[in-house]
Structures are given as C-alpha cells and as structure tokens.
Design an enzyme around this catalytic site. Structure first.
Site, PDB file in Angstrom:
ATOM      1  N   TYR A   1      -1.792  -1.012  10.541  1.00 41.11           N
ATOM      2  CA  TYR A   1      -1.877  -1.222   9.087  1.00 41.11           C
ATOM      3  C   TYR A   1      -0.614  -0.711   8.398  1.00 41.11           C
ATOM      4  O   TYR A   1       0.013  -1.415   7.604  1.00 41.11           O
ATOM      5  CB  TYR A   1      -3.112  -0.496   8.552  1.00 41.11           C
ATOM      6  CG  TYR A   1      -3.361  -0.692   7.074  1.00 41.11           C
ATOM      7  CD1 TYR A   1      -3.953  -1.859   6.597  1.00 41.11           C
ATOM      8  CD2 TYR A   1      -3.021   0.291   6.149  1.00 41.11           C
ATOM      9  CE1 TYR A   1      -4.194  -2.038   5.241  1.00 41.11           C
ATOM     10  CE2 TYR A   1      -3.259   0.125   4.802  1.00 41.11           C
ATOM     11  CZ  TYR A   1      -3.848  -1.042   4.349  1.00 41.11           C
ATOM     12  OH  TYR A   1      -4.083  -1.216   3.007  1.00 41.11           O
TER      13      TYR A   1
ATOM     14  N   SER B   1       0.865  -1.188   0.000  1.00 35.99           N
ATOM     15  CA  SER B   1       0.000   0.000   0.000  1.00 35.99           C
ATOM     16  C   SER B   1       0.894   1.228   0.000  1.00 35.99           C
ATOM     17  O   SER B   1       2.020   1.178   0.518  1.00 35.99           O
ATOM     18  CB  SER B   1      -0.873   0.010   1.253  1.00 35.99           C
ATOM     19  OG  SER B   1      -1.500   1.276   1.405  1.00 35.99           O
TER      20      SER B   1
HETATM   21  P1  NAP Z   1     -11.515  -5.863   0.668  1.00 36.55           P
HETATM   22  O1  NAP Z   1     -12.501  -5.556  -0.385  1.00 36.55           O
HETATM   23  O2  NAP Z   1     -11.880  -5.676   2.089  1.00 36.55           O
HETATM   24  O3  NAP Z   1     -10.975  -7.363   0.440  1.00 36.55           O
HETATM   25  C1  NAP Z   1     -10.064  -7.938   1.349  1.00 36.55           C
HETATM   26  C2  NAP Z   1      -9.843  -9.376   0.962  1.00 36.55           C
HETATM   27  O4  NAP Z   1      -8.934  -9.962   1.929  1.00 36.55           O
HETATM   28  C3  NAP Z   1     -11.126 -10.165   0.994  1.00 36.55           C
HETATM   29  O5  NAP Z   1     -11.159 -11.069  -0.087  1.00 36.55           O
HETATM   30  C4  NAP Z   1     -11.028 -10.919   2.319  1.00 36.55           C
HETATM   31  O6  NAP Z   1     -11.691 -12.152   2.205  1.00 36.55           O
HETATM   32  C5  NAP Z   1      -9.522 -11.159   2.413  1.00 36.55           C
HETATM   33  N1  NAP Z   1      -9.119 -11.463   3.776  1.00 36.55           N
HETATM   34  C6  NAP Z   1      -9.128 -10.651   4.872  1.00 36.55           C
HETATM   35  N2  NAP Z   1      -8.741 -11.324   5.955  1.00 36.55           N
HETATM   36  C7  NAP Z   1      -8.452 -12.599   5.540  1.00 36.55           C
HETATM   37  C8  NAP Z   1      -8.018 -13.777   6.189  1.00 36.55           C
HETATM   38  N3  NAP Z   1      -7.765 -13.805   7.516  1.00 36.55           N
HETATM   39  N4  NAP Z   1      -7.839 -14.888   5.452  1.00 36.55           N
HETATM   40  C9  NAP Z   1      -8.089 -14.886   4.123  1.00 36.55           C
HETATM   41  N5  NAP Z   1      -8.502 -13.806   3.439  1.00 36.55           N
HETATM   42  C10 NAP Z   1      -8.698 -12.675   4.157  1.00 36.55           C
HETATM   43  O7  NAP Z   1     -10.184  -5.020   0.465  1.00 36.55           O
HETATM   44  P2  NAP Z   1      -9.366  -4.568  -0.831  1.00 36.55           P
HETATM   45  O8  NAP Z   1      -9.479  -3.108  -0.881  1.00 36.55           O
HETATM   46  O9  NAP Z   1      -9.698  -5.400  -2.009  1.00 36.55           O
HETATM   47  O10 NAP Z   1      -7.905  -4.911  -0.287  1.00 36.55           O
HETATM   48  C11 NAP Z   1      -7.102  -5.929  -0.847  1.00 36.55           C
HETATM   49  C12 NAP Z   1      -5.664  -5.638  -0.482  1.00 36.55           C
HETATM   50  O11 NAP Z   1      -5.306  -4.359  -1.007  1.00 36.55           O
HETATM   51  C13 NAP Z   1      -5.415  -5.541   1.032  1.00 36.55           C
HETATM   52  O12 NAP Z   1      -4.166  -6.121   1.341  1.00 36.55           O
HETATM   53  C14 NAP Z   1      -5.368  -4.053   1.276  1.00 36.55           C
HETATM   54  O13 NAP Z   1      -4.604  -3.706   2.418  1.00 36.55           O
HETATM   55  C15 NAP Z   1      -4.724  -3.568  -0.003  1.00 36.55           C
HETATM   56  N6  NAP Z   1      -4.944  -2.148  -0.303  1.00 36.55           N
HETATM   57  C16 NAP Z   1      -6.193  -1.649  -0.483  1.00 36.55           C
HETATM   58  C17 NAP Z   1      -6.361  -0.298  -0.783  1.00 36.55           C
HETATM   59  C18 NAP Z   1      -7.715   0.322  -0.989  1.00 36.55           C
HETATM   60  O14 NAP Z   1      -7.785   1.565  -1.118  1.00 36.55           O
HETATM   61  N7  NAP Z   1      -8.782  -0.431  -1.052  1.00 36.55           N
HETATM   62  C19 NAP Z   1      -5.250   0.525  -0.882  1.00 36.55           C
HETATM   63  C20 NAP Z   1      -3.978  -0.013  -0.695  1.00 36.55           C
HETATM   64  C21 NAP Z   1      -3.837  -1.359  -0.408  1.00 36.55           C
HETATM   65  P3  NAP Z   1     -12.591 -12.806   3.351  1.00 36.55           P
HETATM   66  O15 NAP Z   1     -13.166 -11.693   4.173  1.00 36.55           O
HETATM   67  O16 NAP Z   1     -13.566 -13.582   2.565  1.00 36.55           O
HETATM   68  O17 NAP Z   1     -11.661 -13.669   4.114  1.00 36.55           O
END
Ligand code: NAP
Length: 266
Positions: free
Chosen positions: A158, A145
């Site tokens: 985080y 991130s």
């Molecule tokens: P999201 O929509 O909340 O999706 C998060 C994913 O992680 C879900 O598929 C969730 O699946 C999975 N997850 C969470 N805890 C888990 C566990 N204990 N075991 C297995 N799977 C788990 O978030 P997103 O925005 O797509 O984020 C994806 C990645 O991008 C993350 O690492 C996040 O930090 C990073 N990121 C996001 C942003 C942003 O602006 N959205 C920016 C920078 C980085 P389940 O709940 O089904 O387990």
C-alpha cells in the site's frame, strides 16, 4: 438545474465512488454543478451514490468498472465521452489496502494492490489526458495517502503504491502543463470510511473518532473534508496549482511525535 456552482457544467469521472471518500467527492462535485460518472465494481453502491446526488445542481451516472482491467477503463472513458461529449476532471480514487508484514506479504496480493492503486491510475490518466489534450485542457487528481510519504505499520504494498502516485503526479504535472492539464494529489490522513473501520474494528474506531492522541485535532478526518480539497483543486480557483500533494490529515503529519514518546524523566 444550473447555477453558480464552482464546477458548473463540468464533466467529471470519479473512480471508487461506490462508497467512502469517492462517494463524498461525487456528491461534492454534483453539489457544485458537475455531471459525474461514478465508477466502481459494486453496482448497488454506485446506484446509492447516484441516488444521493439526485436533486443536486449537477448529477451522477453509474458506470461499472474494475480499474484493474484496461478494457474496463477504455470502455468507461468512451462511454463518458459518448454521454457528455467531453471530460474535464478525472479523479483516480479507487484503492485497496493490506496489512501483511513485509516478510509475509503474498506476491499476488502485492500485484493486486499495485495494479489497483497505481497502475490503474497510470492507465486511466493516460487515456483521459489524451482526450483532454484534444479538448485543450483539464484536471487530473489522485487520492494518495499520508502513507505515501512515511512508513506506517505493515503496509509495504500500500505504502509503495501511494508513494508511486506521488511520483507519477509530479511527472504528469511537468509533462501535461503544456496541454493545459493540471495534475495534483490529495493525501488523506486517517479518514472515517469502511476501509478504516474494517482495519480498526469497532473499539479502536471509537478511540480514533473521539480521542486519537497521535493527531493534533484528536479525531478522524471526514470524507466530506477530503472531498472539499478535491473541489478546490478541480475548480478554477486552483488554476495555478499543479504537481502538489495536498494533505488533509487533521494535523497528523505536522507532528513528528518525538518528545511525546521519550521516556519520562523521574
Ligand atoms: P473504501 O470505503 O474501501 O472505498 C474504496 C473504493 O474503491 C470503493 O468505492 C471501491 O469500490 C473502489 N475500488 C476498490 N477496488 C476497485 C477496483 N478494482 N475497481 C474499481 N473500484 C475499486 O475506501 P476509502 O477509505 O473511501 O478509500 C478511498 C481512497 O482513499 C483509496 O485510494 C484509499 O487508499 C485512500 N485513502 C483512504 C484513507 C482512509 O483512512 N480511509 C486514508 C488515506 C487514503 P468497489 O469495491 O465497488 O469496486
């Protein structure tokens, strides 16, 4: 169906693929001909990802996995090997966030975030790198991130987890190059997913999507735009790229935002 996709015949694992960025990566990989194991805790979400990959040149299969549990990771790695015989690409994408101030952050929550975002990546990467070493190579990618490189509000756990990923990535790149294994991070900026929507709420989300002043492109990044960076780094087009952090942030981190915040002279 097979063709001339950039990942034709490749076997990939994508964690956190039940929605958001992980689902977009799975779809982009399958579009390029990969067979993708999609991992997460929410089985309905995983099945929806599999459904959205149906009819593409590649395919997806769902594997329930809580990345905080080492035994789940080991079982998933074994299942993928038993199903497809090898593992060419691993994407450590599963992640959770938290917005408690540093002085208030609960220690159990701290551990949960570090376990989910960082320790799971170490465990998964170690398991898969051992397989890839035997095979003669592979690609391991991590969703970091922009928060790993700079402070951003009350996100101590985080931000620390994501900064840890950047360090882990560099070390993996150094140690694993001799085995033909590349390791890279992708750092998304603010991206249009459930994680962002839950943190922002509907009114702020509308602003972020349409006029986000802090960002040169004045908008959120789309999950598909993040996924495109993963396809590139996973493909042979990136054969000399290892140890980097590729930012996909609509220009956010190019701008130090100093002049804009100075008091206006009268
Ligand atoms: P999201 O929509 O909340 O999706 C998060 C994913 O992680 C879900 O598929 C969730 O699946 C999975 N997850 C969470 N805890 C888990 C566990 N204990 N075991 C297995 N799977 C788990 O978030 P997103 O925005 O797509 O984020 C994806 C990645 O991008 C993350 O690492 C996040 O930090 C990073 N990121 C996001 C942003 C942003 O602006 N959205 C920016 C920078 C980085 P389940 O709940 O089904 O387990």
């Amino acid at each position: 169906m097979s063709g001339s996709g950039r990942l034709d015949g490749q076997i990939a694992i994508v964690s956190g693929a039940s929605r958001g960025i992980g689902r977009a990566i799975a779809i982009a990989f399958a579009t390029q001909g990969a067979k993708v194991a999609v991992l997460g805790r929410t089985v309905d979400g995983l099945h929806e990802t599999v459904r959205q990959c149906a009819g593409l040149p590649g395919m997806a299969l769902a594997f329930a996995c809580d990345v905080r549990r080492e035994e789940d990771i080991e079982a998933a790695v074994l299942s993928v090997q038993q199903t497809w015989g090898r593992i060419d690409i691993l994407v450590n994408n599963a992640g959770i966030d938290d917005d408690t101030s540093f002085l208030e952050v609960d220690r159990a929550r701290w551990r949960d975030i570090i376990d989910t975002n960082l320790t799971s990546t170490f465990v998964f990467s170690q398991e898969v790198a051992r397989v890839m070493k035997q095979q003669g190579g592979g690609v391991i990618l991590h969703t970091a991130s922009i928060d790993g490189s700079g402070g951003d509000g009350p996100f101590a756990a985080y931000n620390s987890s994501k900064a840890g990923l950047l360090g882990l990535n560099r070390t993996m790149a150094l140690e694993l190059a001799q085995f033909g294994i590349r390791s890279n991070c992708v750092s998304p900026g603010f991206t249009k997913t459930d994680m962002t929507a839950a943190a922002a709420g509907p009114e702020l989300m509308d602003y972020l999507e349409n006029s986000f002043d802090r960002v040169p492109m004045r908008r959120l990044v789309l999950p598909e735009e993040v996924a495109a960076a993963f396809v590139f780094l996973a493909s042979s087009e990136a054969s000399a790229i290892t140890g980097i952090d590729l930012r996909v942030d609509a220009g956010l981190t190019a701008n130090w935002y100093i002049l804009e915040t100075l008091p206006k002279s009268s």
